[in-house]
Design an enzyme around this catalytic site. Structure first.
Site, PDB file in Angstrom:
ATOM      1  N   CYS A 140       0.854  -1.193   0.000  1.00  0.00           N
ATOM      2  CA  CYS A 140       0.000   0.000   0.000  1.00  0.00           C
ATOM      3  C   CYS A 140       0.884   1.235   0.000  1.00  0.00           C
ATOM      4  O   CYS A 140       1.677   1.425   0.917  1.00  0.00           O
ATOM      5  CB  CYS A 140      -0.860  -0.023   1.269  1.00  0.00           C
ATOM      6  SG  CYS A 140      -1.786   1.491   1.524  1.00  0.00           S
ATOM      7  N   HIS A 141       0.809   2.036  -1.036  1.00  0.00           N
ATOM      8  CA  HIS A 141       1.622   3.257  -1.031  1.00  0.00           C
ATOM      9  C   HIS A 141       1.065   4.386  -1.885  1.00  0.00           C
ATOM     10  O   HIS A 141       1.669   5.464  -1.943  1.00  0.00           O
ATOM     11  CB  HIS A 141       3.046   2.942  -1.498  1.00  0.00           C
ATOM     12  CG  HIS A 141       3.137   2.631  -2.957  1.00  0.00           C
ATOM     13  ND1 HIS A 141       2.830   1.401  -3.474  1.00  0.00           N
ATOM     14  CD2 HIS A 141       3.476   3.400  -4.020  1.00  0.00           C
ATOM     15  CE1 HIS A 141       2.994   1.415  -4.782  1.00  0.00           C
ATOM     16  NE2 HIS A 141       3.376   2.628  -5.144  1.00  0.00           N
TER      17      HIS A 141
END
Ligand code: UDP
Length: 359
Positions: free
Chosen positions: A207-208
């Site tokens: 997740c980024h």
């Protein structure tokens, strides 16, 4: 031909690994690393593990606002392009490095080759969308990974320069997936420096995206969903949300979610392929889950890769615990049809088109 390739970010190193090996058999490649991703686990590990040729230029440009980073790259890349005077510029995907390289080259009348062309979300709220549009409209040659990308290029009247060749990420996946017998390493490096044993059954989380990291609340919702699952989650944390992940790890007293340092590509695809399910907001990871036939939940408001979605193999979720858990309970149906991402030989097809198309 002499081709200047510009890379700067993790997914571009992987595509360059697949491409450079073959490109250099028949052409001269000058590799430029902008520096956008620069620390050992976001950059060096890919060059070493995937045996990517050492960059001829390392510009060392990272950080700052979008404008500051792009402007510095633009100036530095113009100098490189003037000095090297290549027959063409090769760029991948949708980062600020892609944008800066496309602009620098087109103003010097150097033909631009854009690989992974045509993906569209339909909103300029997404920073990568702007980079994709500019790169496609400045390029002389557009190589699309999937049919939906060709359709998008048609809508923008760019079909005359577009070729459907398949996805270099599939080329890389096919080439490297048997590393370590296709198994993940027995231990991984925790964000706190301790070793983490790879459990037999696990979920894989990445997740980024800016959309999911603007506030702690969004990441907290995702982490709470993963914490409540029956098996541990392995989560290599991107430097962009390192501080938030550490903060939330303590606040939410995470036990079941294992925060890891970023890992190399070989480890990452092995984790994807052996996970119970994948939860991600990464364009690359959702495709790799599809390649490996592992069900995926993509925490993102837009379908970037619609070809992964039939049969609910990849399902979009809102960044909300309840929605993520609901989408994780879906049972997908895989199609026996040929892969919409090609046959794992996209790079060869791209190279075969170059002499004719650049004439
Ligand atoms: N990846 C990796 N290490 C990690 C997380 C991801 O090597 O710690 C790989 C992943 O398997 C995929 C690529 O990096 O091949 C995706 O990159 P990223 O998510 O940064 O970019 P995106 O694909 O969203 O543009």
């Amino acid at each position: 031909m002499k081709i200047v390739t510009v890379v700067g970010a993790r997914p571009q190193f992987i595509k360059a690994a697949a491409m450079s090996r073959i490109l250099r058999e028949t052409h001269v490649e000058v590799l430029v690393h902008t520096g956008q991703h620069h620390d050992p686990m976001m950059s060096d590990v890919f060059f070493t593990e995937l045996q990517i040729p050492h960059p001829d230029y390392d510009l060392g440009i990272s950080g700052g606002s979008h404008a500051q980073m792009t402007a510095r790259m633009l100036t530095a890349l113009e100098e490189v392009l003037i000095k090297e005077a290549p027959d063409a510029l090769l760029i991948y995907g949708d980062t600020n490095s892609t944008l800066a390289a496309a602009l620098a080259a087109v103003k010097l009348r150097i033909p631009v080759i854009h690989v992974e062309a045509g993906n569209r979300l339909g909103t300029l709220d997404n920073p990568e969308e702007i980079n994709r549009i500019v790169a496609d409209h400045t390029a002389k040659l557009l190589f699309a990974c999937v049919p939906s990308a060709v359709e998008a290029l048609k809508k923008e009247n760019l079909q005359d320069r577009a070729y459907l060749v398949g996805d270099p990420m599939l080329d890389a996946f096919c080439h490297y997936r048997q590393w370590n017998g296709g198994q993940p390493p027995q231990t991984l490096s925790g964000l706190d420096g301790h070793a983490v044993r790879t459990p037999e059954r696990f979920y894989y989380l990445t997740c980024h995206r800016e959309e999911n990291t603007r506030t702690d609340d969004t990441l907290a919702q995702i982490l709470m969903a993963m914490e409540s699952l029956p098996h541990p989650t392995l989560y290599p944390v991107h430097p962009r949300n390192h501080a938030a992940a550490v903060r939330l790890g303590q606040k939410l007293k995470l036990q079941n979610v294992k925060l890891l340092s970023p890992i190399g590509y070989l480890e990452s695809i092995a984790l994807v392929a052996n996970a119970q399910r994948v939860v991600t907001d990464s364009g690359g990871v959702q495709r790799e889950a599809f390649f490996a036939h592992v069900p995926c939940v993509t925490v993102f408001p837009y379908a970037v890769w619609p070809e992964t979605m039939p049969g609910m193999c990849n399902v979009l979720a809102a960044p909300e615990t309840e929605d993520i858990l609901a989408k994780l309970s879906v049972t997908p149906a895989w199609s026996d049809a040929a892969s919409p991402f090609g046959d794992g030989h996209a790079c060869e097809k791209i190279i075969a088109h170059l002499p004719e198309a650049l004439r």
